[in-house]
Write a protein that holds these residues in place. Structure first.
Motif, mmCIF file in Angstrom:
data_model
loop_
_atom_site.group_PDB
_atom_site.id
_atom_site.type_symbol
_atom_site.label_atom_id
_atom_site.label_comp_id
_atom_site.label_asym_id
_atom_site.label_seq_id
_atom_site.Cartn_x
_atom_site.Cartn_y
_atom_site.Cartn_z
ATOM 1 N N ASP A 144 0.848 -1.185 0.000
ATOM 2 C CA ASP A 144 0.000 0.000 0.000
ATOM 3 C C ASP A 144 0.888 1.241 0.000
ATOM 4 O OD1 ASP A 144 -2.629 -1.174 0.122
ATOM 5 O OD2 ASP A 144 -2.170 -1.777 2.179
ATOM 6 N N GLN A 159 -2.482 4.023 -3.436
ATOM 7 C CA GLN A 159 -2.687 2.916 -4.356
ATOM 8 C C GLN A 159 -1.970 1.665 -3.861
ATOM 9 O OE1 GLN A 159 -0.570 3.455 -8.148
ATOM 10 N NE2 GLN A 159 0.622 5.105 -7.207
ATOM 11 N N PHE A 160 -2.393 0.521 -4.360
ATOM 12 C CA PHE A 160 -1.728 -0.755 -4.101
ATOM 13 C C PHE A 160 -0.828 -1.001 -5.299
ATOM 14 C CE2 PHE A 160 -1.738 -5.518 -4.040
ATOM 15 C CZ PHE A 160 -1.127 -5.660 -2.798
ATOM 16 N N THR A 178 5.875 4.641 3.003
ATOM 17 C CA THR A 178 5.455 3.310 2.554
ATOM 18 C C THR A 178 6.047 2.237 3.452
ATOM 19 O OG1 THR A 178 5.271 4.080 0.258
ATOM 20 C CG2 THR A 178 5.433 1.709 0.606
#
Length: 415
Positions: A144, A159-160, A178
């Motif tokens: 993710d 976003q993935f 992240t």
């Protein structure tokens, strides 16, 4: 205390409890090398040295380091969502290998305006400074990625996506956020190292020895080597740690293994007395290292780096550990990775709580009974030949503490 030239030597440690400081002396030097001792010692001399050539050298090296104020400002905006450190004096440093194609590095690929991070390592320093654990995060790991600020000021949506897309779209701050979202580990500092600086460091120590099981001929990585023991210069070393498609099964797994082994060999070479006691070799090493660094503001000086590394001088190479986060082929794409659970969370929890992490060398493959791990591997298909075995996960042990596949800086490819 001063040396014969009147230059102050290493001062009494002021880093606080757990610095790992130990009595110096010929006996200790003879028994075992200390990780990064040379860097700490030399930096101490430069930081505390009197004027003249020493001061000029200090100013030069200090000015080499680039301060990453943009990342610091971006991280400050999201401070409330960042993890809280759980253990006082433990440190987590994110090391990023910058694969930018701009300037001198344009010869290594296209897209000169694109920044990439094919190498990302989370380095955990134990609070007692008796161990260091370096965890590689695969560039193809599906994670993710939060909404991040682009260089032009616009912002991306959460976003993935592949892990290395975070650095490409949002630079260091996006990568740190992240990693923190993935691990729930607070990143205390970061360092970004570029291609040119890596090459110069290897050249400054007169090359690093590796042992090759097979010849290498990789046009994309600009490297061609014969099998057997090889002392690689900077250009060859860069090709060796970057090469992927032409070596072994062409996987990123093997590339990360080579990177970890090479870093261990580089640590040993920098520690050697041939480098430590030879100013004509040591200064170029420091010059190359600092010239290639972009760091958070707290580390962007020789004093800042010295405060970080002085506590690490007591860590023996056998307790400097390298491993890769437990992962396997992504269920929906054999050319991507996903975490192996609960193994990954076990690792992250041990790092978060500053608990010991044990690594064991990769075992030779042998016939196994059919089981879940083989079924997981079979999903990978031909795109990821490195998945033709058990996923990277802790090995079973009689005790409650898991052991992870990895190696130490004391284990060299030629040993």
């Amino acid at each position: 205390m001063t040396d014969t030239a009147g230059v102050p030597l290493e001062p009494k440690a002021t880093y606080g409890p757990g610095t790992g400081a130990s009595p110096t002396g010929e006996g200790v030097v003879r028994r075992r090398h200390r990780w990064l001792r040379g860097v700490a010692f030399t930096t101490a001399v430069l930081v505390l040295g009197a004027g003249g050539a020493g001061w000029a050298a200090y100013q030069k090296l200090n000015g080499n380091i680039t301060k990453d104020t943009d990342a610091a400002a971006e991280l400050a905006r999201y401070d409330r969502e960042r993890p809280t450190p759980l253990v006082h004096d433990a440190q987590n440093i994110l090391l990023i290998g910058s694969d930018t194609r701009a300037g001198e590095n344009s010869r290594y690929g296209r897209d000169p305006g694109t920044q990439r991070s094919d190498t990302t390592i989370l380095l955990h320093l134990a609070a007692d400074r008796q161990s260091a654990t370096a965890v590689s995060i695969p560039r193809d790991l599906m994670v993710d990625v939060p909404g991040c600020r682009r260089p032009d000021g616009s912002r991306t949506r959460a976003q993935f996506a592949q892990f290395n897309s975070a650095f490409e779209v949002g630079g260091t701050a996006c990568t740190i956020r992240t990693v923190e979202k993935l691990t729930r580990i607070r990143v205390d500092h970061h360092m970004v190292v570029d291609f040119a600086g890596f090459k110069d460091m290897v050249d400054a120590v007169d090359g690093v020895e590796v042992c090759l099981k097979a010849p290498i001929d990789d046009a994309d990585a600009h490297v061609r080597l014969a099998p057997g023991p090889q002392t690689l210069d900077g250009e060859q070393a860069l090709g060796y740690v970057r090469a992927r498609k032409s070596l072994g099964n062409g996987s990123d797994t093997e590339r990360m293994d080579r990177q970890q082994e090479f870093l261990g060999a580089l640590v040993n070479k920098v520690q050697s007395n041939d480098v430590l006691l030879n100013p004509s070799k040591l200064y170029p090493v420091l010059d190359a290292a600092t010239s290639s660094l972009t760091t958070d503001p707290a580390l962007a000086s020789l004093r800042g780096l010295y405060e970080l590394v002085r506590g690490m001088r007591g860590i023996p190479t056998e307790r400097v550990q390298f491993l890769t986060v437990p992962r396997q082929s992504y269920t929906y794409d054999a050319n991507r990775d996903e975490l192996v659970e609960p193994a990954a969370e076990q690792l992250f929890t041990r790092l978060r709580t500053d608990s010991p992490v044990a690594v064991v060398p990769e075992r030779p493959e042998k016939p196994r009974e059919p089981g879940p791990s083989q079924e997981q591997a079979s999903r990978g298909g031909p795109g990821r030949a490195d998945r033709a075995g058990q996923p990277d996960a802790p090995s079973p042990t009689p005790s409650a503490a898991p052991t992870f596949r990895g190696n130490t800086a004391a284990e060299t490819a030629c040993g």
